[in-house]
Design an enzyme around this catalytic site. Structure first.
Site, PDB file in Angstrom:
ATOM      1  N   LYS A 272      51.461  32.488  47.133  1.00 42.37           N
ATOM      2  CA  LYS A 272      51.017  33.322  48.255  1.00 42.37           C
ATOM      3  C   LYS A 272      50.296  34.530  47.676  1.00 42.37           C
ATOM      4  O   LYS A 272      50.918  35.450  47.155  1.00 42.37           O
ATOM      5  CB  LYS A 272      52.201  33.755  49.114  1.00 42.37           C
ATOM      6  CG  LYS A 272      51.768  34.591  50.316  1.00 42.37           C
ATOM      7  CD  LYS A 272      52.949  34.985  51.170  1.00 42.37           C
ATOM      8  CE  LYS A 272      52.527  35.600  52.499  1.00 42.37           C
ATOM      9  NZ  LYS A 272      51.573  36.676  52.416  1.00 42.37           N
ATOM     10  N   ARG A 277      42.665  37.001  54.247  1.00 46.25           N
ATOM     11  CA  ARG A 277      42.231  35.681  54.705  1.00 46.25           C
ATOM     12  C   ARG A 277      40.722  35.671  54.830  1.00 46.25           C
ATOM     13  O   ARG A 277      40.130  36.607  55.377  1.00 46.25           O
ATOM     14  CB  ARG A 277      42.858  35.443  56.080  1.00 46.25           C
ATOM     15  CG  ARG A 277      42.822  34.015  56.563  1.00 46.25           C
ATOM     16  CD  ARG A 277      43.967  33.260  55.981  1.00 46.25           C
ATOM     17  NE  ARG A 277      44.117  31.939  56.556  1.00 46.25           N
ATOM     18  CZ  ARG A 277      45.128  31.584  57.329  1.00 46.25           C
ATOM     19  NH1 ARG A 277      46.053  32.441  57.668  1.00 46.25           N
ATOM     20  NH2 ARG A 277      45.219  30.345  57.769  1.00 46.25           N
ATOM     21  N   ARG A 292      40.554  37.378  59.049  1.00 48.84           N
ATOM     22  CA  ARG A 292      41.535  36.862  60.011  1.00 48.84           C
ATOM     23  C   ARG A 292      41.316  37.467  61.394  1.00 48.84           C
ATOM     24  O   ARG A 292      41.628  36.861  62.394  1.00 48.84           O
ATOM     25  CB  ARG A 292      42.906  37.220  59.447  1.00 48.84           C
ATOM     26  CG  ARG A 292      44.035  37.094  60.384  1.00 48.84           C
ATOM     27  CD  ARG A 292      45.278  37.241  59.556  1.00 48.84           C
ATOM     28  NE  ARG A 292      46.427  37.456  60.391  1.00 48.84           N
ATOM     29  CZ  ARG A 292      47.651  37.516  59.922  1.00 48.84           C
ATOM     30  NH1 ARG A 292      47.874  37.398  58.634  1.00 48.84           N
ATOM     31  NH2 ARG A 292      48.655  37.697  60.718  1.00 48.84           N
ATOM     32  N   GLU A 322      42.139  32.420  50.765  1.00 45.47           N
ATOM     33  CA  GLU A 322      42.630  33.786  50.602  1.00 45.47           C
ATOM     34  C   GLU A 322      41.847  34.403  49.448  1.00 45.47           C
ATOM     35  O   GLU A 322      41.819  33.851  48.343  1.00 45.47           O
ATOM     36  CB  GLU A 322      44.137  33.779  50.289  1.00 45.47           C
ATOM     37  CG  GLU A 322      44.745  35.148  50.118  1.00 45.47           C
ATOM     38  CD  GLU A 322      45.211  35.804  51.437  1.00 45.47           C
ATOM     39  OE1 GLU A 322      44.970  35.232  52.525  1.00 45.47           O
ATOM     40  OE2 GLU A 322      45.808  36.888  51.363  1.00 45.47           O
ATOM     41  N   ARG A 439      51.538  30.464  65.327  1.00 48.52           N
ATOM     42  CA  ARG A 439      52.622  30.481  64.336  1.00 48.52           C
ATOM     43  C   ARG A 439      53.560  29.350  64.695  1.00 48.52           C
ATOM     44  O   ARG A 439      54.575  29.571  65.342  1.00 48.52           O
ATOM     45  CB  ARG A 439      53.404  31.792  64.449  1.00 48.52           C
ATOM     46  CG  ARG A 439      52.717  32.945  63.824  1.00 48.52           C
ATOM     47  CD  ARG A 439      53.586  34.187  63.871  1.00 48.52           C
ATOM     48  NE  ARG A 439      52.749  35.354  63.765  1.00 48.52           N
ATOM     49  CZ  ARG A 439      52.273  35.843  62.626  1.00 48.52           C
ATOM     50  NH1 ARG A 439      52.599  35.273  61.482  1.00 48.52           N
ATOM     51  NH2 ARG A 439      51.492  36.881  62.610  1.00 48.52           N
ATOM     52  N   LYS A 445      56.242  31.420  55.020  1.00 51.24           N
ATOM     53  CA  LYS A 445      56.112  32.294  53.846  1.00 51.24           C
ATOM     54  C   LYS A 445      57.495  32.617  53.304  1.00 51.24           C
ATOM     55  O   LYS A 445      58.416  32.904  54.068  1.00 51.24           O
ATOM     56  CB  LYS A 445      55.327  33.553  54.190  1.00 51.24           C
ATOM     57  CG  LYS A 445      55.821  34.289  55.386  1.00 51.24           C
ATOM     58  CD  LYS A 445      54.906  35.437  55.746  1.00 51.24           C
ATOM     59  CE  LYS A 445      55.315  35.985  57.095  1.00 51.24           C
ATOM     60  NZ  LYS A 445      54.451  36.977  57.650  1.00 51.24           N
TER      61      LYS A 445
HETATM   62  P1  AMP Z   1      51.601  37.189  56.326  1.00 49.64           P
HETATM   63  O1  AMP Z   1      50.264  37.888  56.373  1.00 49.64           O
HETATM   64  O2  AMP Z   1      52.643  37.957  55.599  1.00 49.64           O
HETATM   65  O3  AMP Z   1      52.019  36.656  57.674  1.00 49.64           O
HETATM   66  O4  AMP Z   1      51.393  35.888  55.427  1.00 49.64           O
HETATM   67  C1  AMP Z   1      50.490  34.878  55.772  1.00 49.64           C
HETATM   68  C2  AMP Z   1      49.172  35.119  55.073  1.00 49.64           C
HETATM   69  O5  AMP Z   1      49.258  34.840  53.687  1.00 49.64           O
HETATM   70  C3  AMP Z   1      48.075  34.199  55.531  1.00 49.64           C
HETATM   71  O6  AMP Z   1      47.498  34.627  56.729  1.00 49.64           O
HETATM   72  C4  AMP Z   1      47.090  34.261  54.384  1.00 49.64           C
HETATM   73  O7  AMP Z   1      46.199  35.350  54.595  1.00 49.64           O
HETATM   74  C5  AMP Z   1      47.961  34.608  53.182  1.00 49.64           C
HETATM   75  N1  AMP Z   1      48.018  33.574  52.142  1.00 49.64           N
HETATM   76  C6  AMP Z   1      48.059  33.833  50.813  1.00 49.64           C
HETATM   77  N2  AMP Z   1      48.124  32.698  50.091  1.00 49.64           N
HETATM   78  C7  AMP Z   1      48.125  31.665  50.967  1.00 49.64           C
HETATM   79  C8  AMP Z   1      48.184  30.242  50.836  1.00 49.64           C
HETATM   80  N3  AMP Z   1      48.282  29.648  49.638  1.00 49.64           N
HETATM   81  N4  AMP Z   1      48.179  29.517  51.983  1.00 49.64           N
HETATM   82  C9  AMP Z   1      48.099  30.102  53.207  1.00 49.64           C
HETATM   83  N5  AMP Z   1      48.035  31.444  53.383  1.00 49.64           N
HETATM   84  C10 AMP Z   1      48.057  32.219  52.284  1.00 49.64           C
END
Ligand code: AMP
Length: 587
Positions: A272, A277, A292, A322, A439, A445
């Site tokens: 991650k 995004r 995003r 990303e 979602r 995550k």
């Molecule tokens: P969060 O912003 O904490 O909800 O985490 C989700 C976000 O992680 C996604 O919207 C992406 O922008 C980011 N992200 C980073 N690495 C990845 C990956 N390998 N696959 C999907 N999303 C990822």
């Protein structure tokens, strides 16, 4: 269609704040509009002439509008300024002055929606020398043909200030009521007594409209399909290269087991990246990059376009990626904050590209060679990505991943992900479709949150804007030998804006008010009494606070003042211990 008809709708929408009434007005209007009129109507009720993702906006300066009113009404600039100062609303000023003038000269032609829409679109295209004069003429032309109240709405639209309260929910429901009146009436006219089936049918319809919107981000496209082809049309709404699509979102899990229970075994686990995004679109020689939030950032990241050309086979696709920043010297990833300025920056792009480089990590594909892939299972989409990308680390590559069903193997991979400077893992369901904008739990995550801390508020700041009435950021401290309090951070998230919704800014402000000891500007020092439980993502060494540490992304979990005294809060030793522990997990 006459502009006066649209203005009558604006007046109806303005006359009520009730969602159902607004929906009724708008849907009745949409039903009357022809297929060609749908686009201008849907955009103009939102006060725009292009969909929100399109960077072309009307945005005309107040002073130019003042001049246009003067030109159209024959009133001197000073008189307009005076009226404006008095009423504070240029729309009303235009209405008043145009109305007075029209009584004298009732000659010009009646405004149509098409004419207004065309002139406004032309406004957005004008740049460079002579453009201000052309803009002035386009606006004055509209105002000259406007009847009084029309002038008010033309002015507001030109200024980007038309607010008649038609958000996404109202637009979606209006499309349902306008074009599927039977399904909608079954539910809406039964006063809550509709059968379960009728409700289900209605909800399915709304979901279809929403899904079509999530793919296109353009209600005009959705409404037109609904009108001309009905439900079948909604199902056929397609992703279009160049139009951003709402990306799929993630849910959070606290353990690997929880993740595997949810997405099945085995699952795809990917690094991650702590970046942003980036939706990458290519159609031949045309490229678009969207964040995003659907902002077009193509101009800000010219190097990404080069990477796409160099490292990705194919010339018609939408990739989900990303972009993550790294230090050009050490080549280690840096946190998102360090590169966030690149997203907004419109100048010095070349320099920033060198100083704050980004690496694009491709993790999914939404469209390929004209084919919408959202219904395909994830593992197939991923295979396609692997066949298309020729990785160049530091520029563009595929997200680092493993497929595994073993909790211990995934934990090991998680530690590696942390050691490599990423936030943790994304754990994904192998046979899931791509669900735009939702979602739904197809990707999870896993960041492993740190143990929460109980800290005391030692100072606070009054908020700004709508938060001006509250103390809305709080300086937190932990305890050290002999009861000395050492600051460790500042928190302003996690609280609610309304008391009914839970622990609120308002409540904390009331708790702090009697404790204020000193005030300097917006900053107040308070007697240490209020104890908050705070979650965060990481503890960092930091010279900013006297404890020597800072919390990354702190957020308030709850008020612990009734359970704990200042002597019971976490100590600097606790913080140091957590910091060491965190280092071990990273290593
Ligand atoms: P969060 O912003 O904490 O909800 O985490 C989700 C976000 O992680 C996604 O919207 C992406 O922008 C980011 N992200 C980073 N690495 C990845 C990956 N390998 N696959 C999907 N999303 C990822």
């Amino acid at each position: 269609m006459k502009y006066s008809e649209l203005v009558a709708l604006y007046e109806q929408l303005d006359s009520t704040s009730k969602r159902l009434e607004k929906t009724r007005f708008l849907s009745e209007f949409l039903r009357k509009a022809s297929a060609e009129e749908i686009e201008p109507v849907i955009l103009l009720v939102q006060g725009r002439v292009f969909p929100a993702y399109d960077e072309r906006e009307i945005g005309v300066a107040n002073q130019l509008v003042v001049k246009a009113i003067s030109l159209a009404s024959g009133s001197p600039l000073a008189a307009i300024e005076r009226e404006w100062a008095r009423s504070g609303d240029l729309g009303k000023v235009a209405e008043l002055l145009i109305r007075t003038k029209r009584q004298a000269t009732l000659s010009s032609t009646e405004l149509t929606v098409k004419k207004v829409f065309d002139n406004l679109r032309r406004l957005t295209d004008l740049t460079g020398s002579g453009s201000v004069d052309r803009k002035l003429q386009l606006i004055a032309e509209l105002l000259s043909s406007a009847r009084g109240v029309e002038a008010r709405y033309v002015t507001r639209t030109v200024l980007g200030q038309l607010r008649v309260g038609t958000g996404a929910g109202i637009l979606r429901d209006s499309i349902a009521w306008a074009y599927f009146p039977k399904v909608a009436a079954e539910v809406m006219e039964q006063d809550g007594k509709a059968t379960a089936e009728a409700r289900e049918e209605y909800n399915e319809l709304l979901a279809k409209i929403q899904a079509a919107y999530d793919l296109t981000n353009d209600f005009a496209v959705v409404a037109r399909k609904a009108k001309t082809e009905g439900v079948v049309g909604l199902d056929k709404v397609e992703v279009k290269i160049g139009n951003p699509i709402k990306v799929m979102l993630a849910l959070k899990v606290d353990t690997v087991k929880e993740a595997l229970d949810a997405v099945g075994r085995p699952a795809q686990c990917e690094y991650k990246y702590d970046g942003f995004r980036l939706e990458c679109h290519r159609n031949g020689n045309d490229f678009w990059l969207y964040t995003r939030r659907l902002e077009n950032v193509t101009a800000q990241f010219p190097e990404v376009v080069d990477y796409l050309k160099k490292c990705v086979k194919g010339d018609r696709y939408i990739l989900d990626t990303e972009a993550v920043g790294y230090d050009p010297k050490t080549r280690k990833y840096v946190p998102f904050q360090d590169i966030s300025q690149r997203i907004k920056r419109k100048y010095d792009i070349e320099r920033l590209m060198m100083e704050l480089p980004v690496e694009v990590n491709v993790f999914d594909i939404i469209s390929h060679d004209g084919k919408n892939l959202t219904a395909e299972p994830f593992h197939k989409r991923r295979l396609l990505v692997e066949s298309m990308v020729r990785p160049e680390p530091g520029n563009l590559k595929i997200s680092t991943s493993i497929v595994s069903a073993s909790e211990s193997e995934i934990e090991k991979f998680f530690r590696k992900a942390k050691a490599d400077g990423t936030e943790g893992l994304m754990i994904k369901k192998l046979d899931a479709p791509y669900q735009p904008g939702a979602r739904v739990g197809y990707m999870l995550k896993y960041k492993k949150v740190m143990e929460n801390l109980d800290l005391v508020i030692v100072a606070a700041e009054w908020g700004e804007g709508k938060r001006a009435k509250w103390l809305s950021s709080y300086y937190l401290a932990c305890r050290h030998d002999g009861g000395k309090l050492l600051e460790i951070g500042k928190v302003s998230t996690g609280l609610k804006e309304k008391r009914e919704e839970g622990f609120s800014f308002d409540e904390v402000t009331e708790l702090l008010r009697p404790l204020i000891q000193e005030q300097e500007g917006r900053y107040v020092k308070v007697k240490p009494k209020i104890i908050l439980e705070v979650a965060y993502e990481e503890i960092q060494k930091s010279p900013t606070y006297e404890s020597g540490y800072a919390l990354r992304f702190p957020r308030v979990i709850r008020n612990r003042t009734d359970e704990k005294g200042v002597d019971d809060i976490n100590t600097l030793e606790d913080v140091e211990g957590l910091y060491q522990q965190q280092k071990k997990t990273k290593g």
